[in-house]
Scaffold this motif. Structure first.
Motif, PDB file in Angstrom:
ATOM      1  N   UNK A  80       0.830  -1.208   0.000  1.00  0.00           N
ATOM      2  CA  UNK A  80       0.000   0.000   0.000  1.00  0.00           C
ATOM      3  C   UNK A  80       0.864   1.257   0.000  1.00  0.00           C
ATOM      4  N   UNK A  81       1.934   1.241   0.784  1.00  0.00           N
ATOM      5  CA  UNK A  81       2.866   2.370   0.764  1.00  0.00           C
ATOM      6  C   UNK A  81       3.474   2.549  -0.624  1.00  0.00           C
ATOM      7  N   UNK A  82       3.789   1.428  -1.264  1.00  0.00           N
ATOM      8  CA  UNK A  82       4.404   1.496  -2.597  1.00  0.00           C
ATOM      9  C   UNK A  82       3.444   2.082  -3.629  1.00  0.00           C
ATOM     10  N   UNK A  83       2.226   1.595  -3.647  1.00  0.00           N
ATOM     11  CA  UNK A  83       1.306   2.055  -4.689  1.00  0.00           C
ATOM     12  C   UNK A  83       0.940   3.525  -4.493  1.00  0.00           C
ATOM     13  N   UNK A  84       1.009   3.997  -3.253  1.00  0.00           N
ATOM     14  CA  UNK A  84       0.686   5.398  -2.993  1.00  0.00           C
ATOM     15  C   UNK A  84       1.859   6.324  -3.336  1.00  0.00           C
ATOM     16  N   UNK A  85       3.082   5.870  -3.058  1.00  0.00           N
ATOM     17  CA  UNK A  85       4.240   6.753  -3.183  1.00  0.00           C
ATOM     18  C   UNK A  85       5.105   6.526  -4.421  1.00  0.00           C
ATOM     19  N   UNK A  86       5.133   5.310  -4.967  1.00  0.00           N
ATOM     20  CA  UNK A  86       6.093   5.016  -6.027  1.00  0.00           C
ATOM     21  C   UNK A  86       5.481   4.477  -7.315  1.00  0.00           C
ATOM     22  N   UNK A  87       4.311   3.881  -7.244  1.00  0.00           N
ATOM     23  CA  UNK A  87       3.720   3.261  -8.434  1.00  0.00           C
ATOM     24  C   UNK A  87       3.303   4.306  -9.456  1.00  0.00           C
ATOM     25  N   UNK A  88       3.328   3.907 -10.716  1.00  0.00           N
ATOM     26  CA  UNK A  88       2.870   4.799 -11.790  1.00  0.00           C
ATOM     27  C   UNK A  88       1.404   5.156 -11.570  1.00  0.00           C
ATOM     28  N   UNK A  89       1.059   6.398 -11.866  1.00  0.00           N
ATOM     29  CA  UNK A  89      -0.301   6.880 -11.653  1.00  0.00           C
ATOM     30  C   UNK A  89      -1.040   7.044 -12.975  1.00  0.00           C
ATOM     31  N   UNK A  90      -0.764   6.148 -13.901  1.00  0.00           N
ATOM     32  CA  UNK A  90      -1.380   6.250 -15.224  1.00  0.00           C
ATOM     33  C   UNK A  90      -2.366   5.134 -15.523  1.00  0.00           C
ATOM     34  N   UNK A  91      -2.777   4.392 -14.480  1.00  0.00           N
ATOM     35  CA  UNK A  91      -3.712   3.295 -14.687  1.00  0.00           C
ATOM     36  C   UNK A  91      -3.052   1.987 -15.037  1.00  0.00           C
ATOM     37  N   UNK A  92      -1.715   1.935 -14.980  1.00  0.00           N
ATOM     38  CA  UNK A  92      -1.002   0.709 -15.334  1.00  0.00           C
ATOM     39  C   UNK A  92      -0.638  -0.133 -14.118  1.00  0.00           C
TER      40      UNK A  92
END
Length: 207
Positions: A80-92
């Protein structure tokens, strides 16, 4: 007790930076969606994610390929920390995390690096009823036996297998010890990294 698996994405599912002329189908055509699972491979969450991943692409315009990536750690907190802070925010990038992420800030605020309002909750892929079971060689044959003998429960920090026994212990006179701490002397508390480890420990009579 109802248990749900939470499917979420960082920011908006379809990036605001995508050009207005590009359709959803064009955006996802030939692309890959990374499906992060906040649990170890082979467990219940992992199996649910892989089942969903097998069919999800067919229901998204452009039929992207769905790739599952396991990211266990702290009961889905790492994912959850990763998807909020580091994951691409383009729907991928999307993620399947444990339901305790909704309340984890109440008991582990120093490790939470996400804000719920900054995540898109896509939905739940599962609803089930939890139960407690002791191995057939254990002396506990009924709930009444919990009043007489301690039951060691294998748990994962911050998730139902730990929080439920602790809640029952504090709200009743029953003896239930949730085993989540670092190994110490024999018969002390133990921490299990996932459902597979807990099942193995139960079969060996260690929980």
């Amino acid at each position: 007790m109802n248990r749900v698996a939470l499917l979420l994405a960082a920011a908006v599912l379809f990036a605001a930076g995508r050009t207005a002329a590009q359709s959803v189908s064009q955006f996802y055509a030939g692309r890959q969606i990374t499906f992060i699972v906040g649990a170890s491979a082979g467990g219940g969450y992992d199996r649910q994610a892989r089942l969903v991943a097998r069919h999800l692409g067919k229901h998204i315009p452009g039929t992207p390929t769905i790739i599952v990536q396991n990211m266990p750690g702290a009961g889905s907190l790492a994912a959850t920390n990763y998807i909020y802070n580091a994951a691409a925010r383009d729907g991928s990038v999307i993620a399947l995390v444990m339901r305790n992420m909704l309340l984890i800030k109440n008991w582990n605020p120093q490790s939470v690096r996400f804000d719920l309002v900054g995540l898109n909750w896509i939905g739940s892929i599962n609803s089930e009823v939890a139960l407690v079971a002791a191995w057939h060689t254990a002396p506990h044959k009924s709930a009444d036996d919990l009043f007489e003998q301690e039951l060691i429960v294998g748990g994962t920090t911050g998730v139902d297998p730990e929080t439920t026994p602790r809640l029952l212990t504090r709200s009743s006179a029953r003896s239930s010890r949730s085993s989540t701490a670092t190994p110490a002397p024999p018969k002390s508390f133990w921490r299990w990294k996932g459902g597979n480890c807990r099942a193995s420990a139960i079969g060996r009579g260690r929980a």
